[in-house]
Design an enzyme around this catalytic site. Structure first.
Site, PDB file in Angstrom:
ATOM      1  N   HIS A  54       0.849  -1.202   0.000  1.00 12.75           N
ATOM      2  CA  HIS A  54       0.000   0.000   0.000  1.00 12.75           C
ATOM      3  C   HIS A  54       0.875   1.240   0.000  1.00 12.75           C
ATOM      4  CE1 HIS A  54       0.831  -0.542   4.271  1.00 12.75           C
ATOM      5  NE2 HIS A  54       0.307   0.627   4.570  1.00 12.75           N
ATOM      6  N   HIS A  56       1.456   3.912   1.904  1.00 17.96           N
ATOM      7  CA  HIS A  56       2.008   4.661   3.049  1.00 17.96           C
ATOM      8  C   HIS A  56       3.540   4.741   2.985  1.00 17.96           C
ATOM      9  CE1 HIS A  56      -1.896   3.966   5.548  1.00 17.96           C
ATOM     10  NE2 HIS A  56      -1.985   4.998   4.735  1.00 17.96           N
ATOM     11  N   ASP A  58       5.954   4.650   4.998  1.00 19.59           N
ATOM     12  CA  ASP A  58       6.836   3.709   5.702  1.00 19.59           C
ATOM     13  C   ASP A  58       6.892   2.341   5.018  1.00 19.59           C
ATOM     14  OD1 ASP A  58       4.133   3.583   6.576  1.00 19.59           O
ATOM     15  OD2 ASP A  58       4.715   2.418   8.334  1.00 19.59           O
ATOM     16  N   HIS A  59       6.140   2.193   3.927  1.00 20.56           N
ATOM     17  CA  HIS A  59       6.219   0.955   3.134  1.00 20.56           C
ATOM     18  C   HIS A  59       6.794   1.227   1.743  1.00 20.56           C
ATOM     19  CE1 HIS A  59       3.722  -1.523   5.951  1.00 20.56           C
ATOM     20  NE2 HIS A  59       3.500  -0.291   6.376  1.00 20.56           N
ATOM     21  N   HIS A 110      -7.507  -1.065   5.421  1.00 20.99           N
ATOM     22  CA  HIS A 110      -6.479  -0.159   5.960  1.00 20.99           C
ATOM     23  C   HIS A 110      -6.328   1.018   4.994  1.00 20.99           C
ATOM     24  CE1 HIS A 110      -2.863   1.209   7.950  1.00 20.99           C
ATOM     25  NE2 HIS A 110      -2.175   1.094   6.836  1.00 20.99           N
ATOM     26  N   ASP A 134      -0.083  -3.855   6.125  1.00 25.14           N
ATOM     27  CA  ASP A 134      -0.765  -3.379   7.334  1.00 25.14           C
ATOM     28  C   ASP A 134      -2.212  -3.860   7.392  1.00 25.14           C
ATOM     29  OD1 ASP A 134       1.554  -2.108   7.924  1.00 25.14           O
ATOM     30  OD2 ASP A 134       0.807  -0.068   7.629  1.00 25.14           O
ATOM     31  N   HIS A 172       4.451  -4.655  10.347  1.00 23.14           N
ATOM     32  CA  HIS A 172       4.943  -4.029  11.582  1.00 23.14           C
ATOM     33  C   HIS A 172       4.971  -5.079  12.680  1.00 23.14           C
ATOM     34  CE1 HIS A 172       4.590   0.314  10.511  1.00 23.14           C
ATOM     35  NE2 HIS A 172       3.645  -0.134   9.689  1.00 23.14           N
TER      36      HIS A 172
HETATM   37 FE   LIG Z   1      -0.029   1.623   6.522  1.00 28.92          FE
END
Ligand SMILES: [Fe+2]
Length: 252
Positions: A54, A56, A58-59, A110, A134, A172
């Site tokens: 996805h 975001h 941090d990915h 998410h 996530d 995570h």
């Molecule tokens: Fe996320």
């Protein structure tokens, strides 16, 4: 030699490399570049493809740099919000990876365009592998940023229908907190207590298996009579119980 390398990054993110064909690999959700580049060099691996679950940051934070330095292809569920994606695969489509298949499973909730990647069992890998981003965490699930409880619960249910021995690698490590939350709901779940004990001894939280998730992940257990009773929601629909669990976890 393990085919999956887990790279902790950015505090609690988990980036993964999947090795195949001797020296080739995939990267899943590289939220940063440097730690991935270091391992590629150290282990003399050639990065062929990045799979993104996805959009975001941090990915995806390492995607552009890794693509530039290795020339790898980038696959995701969203081309609009993940600039470097070369190809979008739809739900149910498969990506050929060194004689095996990675199946894309659309899992909105998410985010509206979240996907999970399922390496289907083959000669190269007896157990299936699932990278969940996530959507599903070990013992938990992601927050509902772009979907309602019904949508997310349906996505989780699809994942939960995979074979028992499917190895689960999530985006995570919130595992201990997730199990503590689960025990605040299902105080007598001995499988959760055992998992917490195992993790404190081994220090290892991934991979989980789908069987472990079905028995210890309270969000997948929203339909279980014990969970409904614990919440005083015996007559509620499963997704309504899931919604209540998610609401409680948000302020846990
Ligand atoms: Fe996320």
């Amino acid at each position: 030699m393990d085919s999956v390398i887990t790279i902790p990054a950015l505090g609690d993110n988990l980036i993964y490399l999947y090795r195949y064909n001797q020296g080739d690999c995939l990267a899943i959700d590289p939220g940063e570049c440097r730690s991935v580049s270091n391992i590629l060099k150290e282990q003399n691996l050639s990065l062929k493809m990045i799979l993104v679950t996805h959009h975001h940051w941090d990915h995806t934070g390492g995607v552009a740099e890794l693509k530039k330095t290795t020339g790898c292809k980038v696959v995701g569920g969203d081309k609009r919000r993940i600039r470097d994606v070369d190809q979008v695969f739809e739900d149910g489509e498969t990506i050929p990876v060194g004689g095996a298949d990675v199946r894309v499973i659309a899992t909105p909730g998410h985010t509206s365009t979240s996907v999970c990647y399922n390496l289907v069992p083959s000669a190269a890998s007896a157990s299936g592998i699932l990278w969940t981003g996530d959507t599903l965490f070990v013992g938990g699930c992601g927050r509902l940023f772009e979907g309602n409880a019904r949508t997310m619960f349906e996505s989780l249910r699809r994942l939960a229908s995979l074979p028992d021995d499917t190895l689960v690698y999530c985006g995570h490590d919130y595992t201990v907190e997730n199990y503590e939350f689960a025990l605040s709901i299902e105080t007598d779940n001995q499988s959760v207590r055992q998992r917490l004990k195992d993790i404190s001894e081994s220090g290892q939280t991934v991979p989980s298996t789908m069987l472990q998730e079905r028995t210890t992940n309270v969000f997948l257990r929203a339909g279980a009579p014990e969970v409904k009773a614990a919440l005083g929601m015996e007559q509620a629909k499963d997704f309504e119980v899931f919604a209540e669990l998610r609401r409680r976890k948000d302020s846990f």
